[in-house]
Design a protein around this motif. Structure first.
Motif, mmCIF file in Angstrom:
data_model
loop_
_atom_site.group_PDB
_atom_site.id
_atom_site.type_symbol
_atom_site.label_atom_id
_atom_site.label_comp_id
_atom_site.label_asym_id
_atom_site.label_seq_id
_atom_site.Cartn_x
_atom_site.Cartn_y
_atom_site.Cartn_z
ATOM 1 N N ASP A 81 -2.166 -16.157 14.598
ATOM 2 C CA ASP A 81 -1.976 -14.722 14.393
ATOM 3 C C ASP A 81 -0.901 -14.418 13.360
ATOM 4 N N GLU A 86 5.607 -16.805 7.573
ATOM 5 C CA GLU A 86 5.793 -15.349 7.713
ATOM 6 C C GLU A 86 6.945 -15.038 8.657
ATOM 7 N N THR A 90 10.533 -13.083 7.961
ATOM 8 C CA THR A 90 10.749 -11.827 8.681
ATOM 9 C C THR A 90 12.030 -11.818 9.523
ATOM 10 N N THR A 387 5.869 -6.400 14.356
ATOM 11 C CA THR A 387 5.004 -5.443 15.058
ATOM 12 C C THR A 387 3.983 -4.848 14.088
ATOM 13 N N ALA A 388 4.450 -4.485 12.902
ATOM 14 C CA ALA A 388 3.549 -3.885 11.902
ATOM 15 C C ALA A 388 2.499 -4.900 11.451
ATOM 16 N N LEU A 389 2.941 -6.131 11.215
ATOM 17 C CA LEU A 389 2.017 -7.166 10.746
ATOM 18 C C LEU A 389 0.920 -7.454 11.787
ATOM 19 N N ALA A 391 -0.080 -5.449 14.197
ATOM 20 C CA ALA A 391 -0.939 -4.263 14.337
ATOM 21 C C ALA A 391 -1.964 -4.239 13.205
ATOM 22 N N ASP A 392 -1.486 -4.572 12.010
ATOM 23 C CA ASP A 392 -2.351 -4.611 10.835
ATOM 24 C C ASP A 392 -3.499 -5.609 11.011
ATOM 25 N N ARG A 393 -3.194 -6.716 11.703
ATOM 26 C CA ARG A 393 -4.207 -7.763 11.914
ATOM 27 C C ARG A 393 -5.031 -7.535 13.172
ATOM 28 N N GLY A 394 -4.749 -6.471 13.882
ATOM 29 C CA GLY A 394 -5.524 -6.163 15.096
ATOM 30 C C GLY A 394 -5.258 -7.147 16.234
#
Ligand code: FAD
Ligand code: NAP
Length: 435
Positions: A81, A86, A90, A387-389, A391-394
Motif C-alpha cells: 500500500d 515513501e 514522509t 493519510t492523504a497518500l 486515501a488517494d490510493r483507496g
C-alpha cells in the motif's frame, strides 16, 4: 514541529518502541502501520491459545495505541500500500518492527512432500492468522513428527494432544479445534538433533507436558545425562539441571490409560523425508554432541513412520524492498538497530527469530534513544501526508477505534469459557465495521 515517527509492525517490538518514545516526554507523533487489521503480531498469532495469561500484555499495548500522540494504521501493508521509500520521505524516522513470519526450510531431500507443514504456517492456522486460514493441514494420521526441541515445538505438541475439555477455555479457532480433535493422532515425536542438555525449551513449558489429561510424555532414561555439561554458565547450568530433572520424572511416568504419547527423542538429525507424494516417514541419523556443542552424525540411521511432519526449527524474516538484508541470518542488516539515517529496526527483524516478549523491550528503548538524539525537532509532515497518500490510493485503513469494534465482536461471540472467538478472515473483520 513534532518529530514524526512511523513504526512498521504492531508486535511487541513496535509497541515497546512507541512506549519508549512516549515515556521520553519528547514532542513526537507516532504512527504504527500494520498489514493486518488486528494488532499485536505474534502475541495474537504465535502465543499458544492455552496460554491466555501471556497475552495480557496486550492491555498495556492498547494503552499505548490510545495515547493521543499515537495513531494505528491497521490493514496497511508496507510494500503493497505504501513503499518503504515513501515512508522514509514522509517521516523523520522509520522503525522496522516487522518480525519474522515465514518458515525456515528443512533443506533435506523430500522436504517438499505433501504432509510437511512448516510451524509458522501451522501455528498461524490454529491461531487464526488470515494468511493461513485455508491451510487445511493433513491431520489424518496417527503419528506426527515435530522437528526441533524449542518452545514452539512444545506448543505444537501440546495443542495436538490436549483434550477438547483442556482446550475449551482458550482462543483456539473453532475450525482448527474441530480438525485437531477429530484427528486420529496418537503419537507425537519431538526430535532434537542434539541432546537433552542442549534442548531450547524452558522448564515451565516442559513440565506442562507431564500434566496433560490424556497424553503421557515418553523418554528413554538412558539418554538423559547424569550431569550438566561443564562449559555452561551457572545460570544455564541451573536451567539445564531443571530440564534434566523434569525429563527424569517423565522417564518414570506410567502412561496408564492415557491414549496419546509425546516421545522426546534426542541425538537424531533429519536427513530425508521418505514416501511417495505424501510423507510416510522421516529418516534420521543418530548423533553425538562434540566438545563445541555441535551435533555430529554417527553414520547410523533409523526411521519414524508418520503422516505429518512439522519442522519447528525457527522462523525467518523475508527481505523487504529498500531494506539491506542479511539473507544467511534472515534479518535486516543494522548496527545495533541503526540501519541508515532516520531508519532503524527492532525485535526479530533486527536480532533474528529468538527471544521472549520482554526481550524486545531493550530494542525499543534503544531505537527511541537513537531517534530522539538524531532528531531534536521534526521536519517532515508524517501522518498528514501518509493519510492523504493512502486515501488517494483507496486503501481501507483500520484505525484503533475500528479494531476495538472488531475486538468487541470477538469477545461477544465467545462461548464455553473461551476468552474470544477469533475472526480468521480479513473480510469477516471488515464486515463487523460495515455493520
Ligand atoms: P512480531 O510479533 O512478529 O510482530 C511483527 C508485526 O509486523 C506483525 O504484526 C506483522 O503482521 C507486521 N508486519 C510484518 N510485515 C509488515 C509489513 N510489510 N507492513 C506492515 N506490517 C507488517 N514469547 C513469550 O514470551 N511467551 C510466549 O508464550 C511466546 N510464544 C510464542 C509462540 C510462537 C509460535 C512464536 C513464534 C513466538 C513466541 N514467543 C513467545 C516469542 C514472541 O512472540 C516474540 O519475541 C515477539 O513476538 C517478537 O516481536 P516482534 O515485534 O519482533 O515481531
Ligand atoms: P528455538 O528456541 O531456536 O528452537 C529451535 C529448535 O529447532 C532447536 O531445538 C534447534 O536445534 C532446532 N533446529 C534448528 N535447525 C534445525 C535443523 N536444521 N534440523 C533439526 N533441528 C533444527 O526456536 P523456537 O522454538 O522457534 O522459538 C523462538 C523463540 O520464541 C525462542 O526464544 C522461544 O523461547 C520463544 N518462545 C517462547 C515461548 C514461551 O515462553 N512459552 C513459547 C514459544 C516461543 P539446535 O539447538 O540444535 O539448533
Amino acid at each position: 514541529m513534532p518529530v514524526s515517527v512511523a513504526i512498521v509492525g504492531s508486535g511487541p517490538a513496535g509497541f515497546y518502541t512507541a512506549a519508549a518514545l512516549l515515556k521520553s516526554g519528547a514532542d513526537v507523533t507516532i504512527d504504527i502501520i500494520e498489514r493486518l487489521p488486528a494488532p499485536y503480531g505474534l502475541i495474537r498469532f504465535g502465543v499458544a491459545p492455552d496460554h491466555a495469561k501471556t497475552k495480557n500484555v496486550q492491555a498495556s499495548y492498547a494503552r499505548t495505541a490510545e495515547d493521543e500522540r499515537v495513531r494505528y494504521f491497521g490493514n496497511v501493508e508496507v510494500g503493497r500500500d505504501v513503499t518503504m521509500g515513501e515512508l522514509r520521505e514522509t517521516y523523520d524516522a522509520v522503525v522496522l518492527a516487522t518480525g519474522a513470519s515465514v518458515d525456515r526450510p528443512l533443506g533435506i531431500p523430500g522436504d517438499d512432500k505433501a504432509g510437511i507443514v512448516g510451524v509458522a504456517a501451522f501455528v498461524g492456522w490454529y491461531n487464526g492468522h488470515p494468511d493461513f486460514r485455508d491451510l487445511d493441514p493433513p491431520l489424518d494420521t496417527e503419528a506426527v513428527v515435530v522437528i526441533g526441541v524449542g518452545n514452539v515445538a512444545v506448543d505444537v505438541a501440546r495443542v495436538l494432544t490436549k483434550t477438547p475439555a483442556e482446550m475449551a477455555a482458550t482462543d483456539l479457532t473453532d475450525y482448527s479445534a474441530a480438525a485437531i480433535h477429530a484427528a486420529p493422532i496418537k503419537e507425537v515425536y519431538m526430535v532434537g538433533r542434539r541432546g537433552p542438555a542442549q534442548a531450547k525449551f524452558s522448564n515451565v513449558e516442559l513440565r506442562e507436558m507431564g500434566q496433560l489429561e490424556n497424553c503421557a510424555p515418553v523418554i528413554d532414561a538412558a539418554i538423559i545425562p547424569d550431569e550438566v555439561p561443564a562449559d555452561v554458565s551457572p545460570r544455564d547450568a541451573r536451567l539445564i539441571e531443571r530440564n534434566l530433572g523434569t525429563l527424569r520424572e517423565f522417564a518414570a511416568i506410567d502412561p496408564g490409560s492415557r491414549e496419546k504419547r509425546v516421545h522426546f527423542t534426542f541425538f537424531a538429525s533429519p536427513v530425508e523425508v521418505l514416501g511417495g507424494d505424501r510423507v510416510e516417514a522421516v529418516k534420521f541419523e543418530r548423533t553425538r554432541v562434540d566438545e563445541a556443542g555441535r551435533a555430529v552424525g554417527l553414520g547410523e540411521y533409523f526411521e519414524i513412520p508418520c503422516g505429518l511432519v512439522i519442522p519447528a526449527i525457527g522462523y525467518y524474516s523475508e527481505p523487504i524492498d529498500g531494506v539491506p538484508f542479511d539473507t544467511a541470518r534472515g534479518r535486516a542488516e543494522s548496527k545495533e538497530g541503526y540501519i541508515d539515517d532516520g531508519f532503524y529496526c527492532v525485535g526479530w527483524i533486527k536480532r533474528g527469530p529468538s527471544g521472549v516478549i520482554g526481550s524486545n523491550k531493550p530494542d525499543g528503548d534503544k531505537a527511541a534513544e537513537m531517534i530522539l538524539e538524531a532528531f531534536p525537532r521534526g521536519k517532515k509532515p508524517g501522518r498528514k501526508a501518509l493519510t492523504a497518500l493512502l486515501a488517494d490510493r483507496g486503501v481501507r485503513v483500520v484505525d484503533f477505534a475500528a479494531w476495538k469494534k472488531i475486538d468487541a465482536a470477538e469477545l461477544a461471540a465467545a462461548t464455553g469459557g473461551a476468552p474470544r472467538a477469533k475472526f480468521a478472515r480479513i473480510e469477516d473483520m471488515l464486515k463487523v465495521l460495515d455493520g
